[in-house]
Design an enzyme around this catalytic site. Structure first.
Site, mmCIF file in Angstrom:
data_model
loop_
_atom_site.group_PDB
_atom_site.id
_atom_site.type_symbol
_atom_site.label_atom_id
_atom_site.label_comp_id
_atom_site.label_asym_id
_atom_site.label_seq_id
_atom_site.Cartn_x
_atom_site.Cartn_y
_atom_site.Cartn_z
ATOM 1 N N ARG A 1 -3.414 -9.858 5.357
ATOM 2 C CA ARG A 1 -3.953 -9.984 3.988
ATOM 3 C C ARG A 1 -2.873 -9.471 3.031
ATOM 4 O O ARG A 1 -2.527 -8.296 3.070
ATOM 5 C CB ARG A 1 -5.239 -9.155 3.892
ATOM 6 C CG ARG A 1 -5.918 -9.196 2.544
ATOM 7 C CD ARG A 1 -7.138 -8.278 2.540
ATOM 8 N NE ARG A 1 -7.826 -8.301 1.264
ATOM 9 C CZ ARG A 1 -7.494 -7.563 0.223
ATOM 10 N NH1 ARG A 1 -6.474 -6.729 0.296
ATOM 11 N NH2 ARG A 1 -8.183 -7.646 -0.905
ATOM 12 N N LYS B 1 0.821 -1.226 0.000
ATOM 13 C CA LYS B 1 0.000 0.000 0.000
ATOM 14 C C LYS B 1 0.852 1.272 0.000
ATOM 15 O O LYS B 1 2.058 1.240 0.243
ATOM 16 C CB LYS B 1 -0.976 -0.024 1.180
ATOM 17 C CG LYS B 1 -2.135 -1.003 0.897
ATOM 18 C CD LYS B 1 -3.245 -0.911 1.883
ATOM 19 C CE LYS B 1 -4.362 -1.877 1.461
ATOM 20 N NZ LYS B 1 -5.308 -2.125 2.530
HETATM 21 N N1 HH2 Z 1 -7.533 -3.704 1.364
HETATM 22 C C1 HH2 Z 1 -7.939 -3.743 0.088
HETATM 23 C C2 HH2 Z 1 -9.078 -4.480 -0.268
HETATM 24 N N2 HH2 Z 1 -9.767 -5.169 0.643
HETATM 25 N N3 HH2 Z 1 -10.057 -5.852 2.874
HETATM 26 C C3 HH2 Z 1 -9.689 -5.818 4.149
HETATM 27 N N4 HH2 Z 1 -10.382 -6.480 5.058
HETATM 28 N N5 HH2 Z 1 -8.594 -5.098 4.557
HETATM 29 C C4 HH2 Z 1 -7.849 -4.370 3.688
HETATM 30 O O1 HH2 Z 1 -6.868 -3.726 4.126
HETATM 31 C C5 HH2 Z 1 -8.231 -4.401 2.309
HETATM 32 C C6 HH2 Z 1 -9.370 -5.155 1.939
HETATM 33 C C7 HH2 Z 1 -7.182 -2.995 -0.957
HETATM 34 O O2 HH2 Z 1 -6.146 -3.786 -1.472
HETATM 35 P P1 HH2 Z 1 -6.234 -4.592 -2.842
HETATM 36 O O3 HH2 Z 1 -7.349 -5.577 -2.825
HETATM 37 O O4 HH2 Z 1 -4.902 -5.153 -3.116
HETATM 38 O O5 HH2 Z 1 -6.492 -3.463 -3.937
HETATM 39 P P2 HH2 Z 1 -7.769 -2.995 -4.750
HETATM 40 O O6 HH2 Z 1 -8.786 -2.493 -3.770
HETATM 41 O O7 HH2 Z 1 -7.249 -1.929 -5.651
HETATM 42 O O8 HH2 Z 1 -8.316 -4.178 -5.494
#
Ligand code: HH2
Length: 393
Positions: free
Chosen positions: A372, A338
């Site tokens: 995660r 992030k």
């Molecule tokens: N972060 C993201 C998405 N879902 N869920 C939880 N519980 N906690 C988090 O920190 C979290 C989450 C964002 O990361 P990512 O899925 O890699 O990116 P994007 O939202 O661009 O798909």
């Protein structure tokens, strides 16, 4: 010599030859608490301090509360966990301005010794036994790191199998990017992305799958297609039907702190008291879930790293993660690649692996039960070593 680490205390107690039935007492005495109490009258602050002192504890109040020049004061109670019950007993006999604190303090005491097991697909999983890893699988064209990589079902299923082989405890599939500024993806579009992957995974991957969505319709269809958990970044505030779905199905759910929708969450980021606000909002999500009939024991909390937070907020949340223990639920943290890591290192998402691993290890040390991550193999290895040191496990 002073024994610092919890996991070493038992060994030292054994070495001394202390009776094992007394070990829980000594463990509680080993942990001192600093409990913040908000907005007491000057009289209340003084009574609280006197009661604490009478119990061998202590209490910090505003310097002018004693003279009454300051009409209201916050307080910080210092006592070990063992003394909490005794202290509550004493406090109960005092006037309402402080005896009203007893139920909250008793609840805190219960939450500090929680059962961290959830039931996934009929199996009990103790999230307190070691640090668990949730692998990220975004079936999106636009996620901030892996967008487009697993958009087609073939590569997505292959990546799920790979992450299972790398030691993932869960696989979290999302069809809607929640990066800052992102637009909502309608439920039917999310489902068109998710369902072929879930069906493909169902046959080949034994690891429990969670669905990363705020839509009850998407969650329901994903659960029907084999998902076993829900990951709701809105903390059950996005869709009024979500809590009811969870109550009906009994599946575990991650509830995350999200102060504003992803589209606008980074526009006006301001907290008067970050930790208090995050804890209060997550407590609200737990209360909302329980009111709808969801079992508290099936909820996992998440402070929402990067969601409506600036660099200093993300660092503070990771540093003070242990304070989420007051909610009495397992903690999930998502620091993977992030922006805060990029801000510290001046690097883009492809170069944030080491920063991610550092954040994961610190989070685990500070009480995270699930990390995660995009990079399952690296995180599993780092956390296994961290657990071996920290927990002697
Ligand atoms: N972060 C993201 C998405 N879902 N869920 C939880 N519980 N906690 C988090 O920190 C979290 C989450 C964002 O990361 P990512 O899925 O890699 O990116 P994007 O939202 O661009 O798909």
């Amino acid at each position: 010599m002073s024994v610092d680490n919890d996991s070493d205390l038992d060994r030292e107690l054994a070495r001394v030859g202390a009776d094992e039935c007394c070990w829980p007492i000594f463990r509680d005495k080993h942990r001192s608490l600093a409990i913040r109490v908000a907005d007491l009258s000057a009289a209340g602050a003084n009574i609280l301090k006197q009661t604490a002192l009478a119990c061998g504890a202590d209490c910090a109040v505003h310097r002018d509360a004693v003279s009454g020049r300051k009409k209201r004061s916050d307080a910080i109670l210092f006592l070990d966990r063992r003394r909490l019950g005794f202290f509550c007993g004493r406090l109960r006999t005092q006037p309402p301005c402080v005896s009203r604190l007893v139920p909250g303090l008793e609840e805190l005491g219960r939450n500090l010794a929680p059962d961290l097991a959830i039931t996934v697909g009929g199996r009990r999983l103790d999230l307190g036994s070691r640090t668990h890893v949730m692998g990220i699988l975004n079936v999106t064209p636009d996620s901030f790191y892996d967008g487009g990589r697993h958009f087609d079902p073939g590569p997505a299923v292959a990546r799920a199998e790979e992450m299972a082989g790398e030691g993932a405890d869960f696989i979290d599939i999302g069809a809607e990017s929640t990066r800052p500024g992102s637009d909502r993806v309608p439920p039917n579009k999310q489902l068109a992305r998710l369902l072929p992957v879930l069906r493909g995974i169902g046959r080949r991957v034994k690891v429990p799958v969670s669905v990363d969505t705020t839509s009850a319709r998407v969650a329901r269809a994903a659960l029907d297609a084999g998902a076993a958990l829900v990951n709701d970044v809105s903390g059950l505030a996005g869709d009024p039907k979500m809590a009811r779905l969870l109550a009906k199905t009994g599946v575990p759910c991650v509830v995350m702190h999200l102060p504003a929708p992803p589209k606008t969450m980074q526009r006006r980021v301001r907290y008067r008291d970050l930790m208090q606000e995050v804890v209060d909002r997550l407590a609200g999500a737990i209360a909302r879930a329980e009111a709808a009939g969801v079992e508290r024991g099936q909820l996992v909390v998440d402070p929402g790293i990067g969601f409506g937070k600036r660099l200093e907020h993300n660092l503070e949340l990771l540093r003070r993660l242990g304070e989420l223990r007051t909610l009495g639920r397992p903690v999930l943290v998502g620091p993977s690649r992030k922006a805060f890591i990029g801000q510290v290192l001046g690097l883009e998402p492809p170069d944030r692996l080491e920063g991610t691993l550092a954040a994961c290890v610190v989070a685990a040390r500070n009480g995270a039960n699930i990390l995660r991550v995009h990079d399952v193999e690296a995180a599993v290895r780092a956390l296994r070593v961290a657990d071996a040191i920290e927990r002697r496990a």
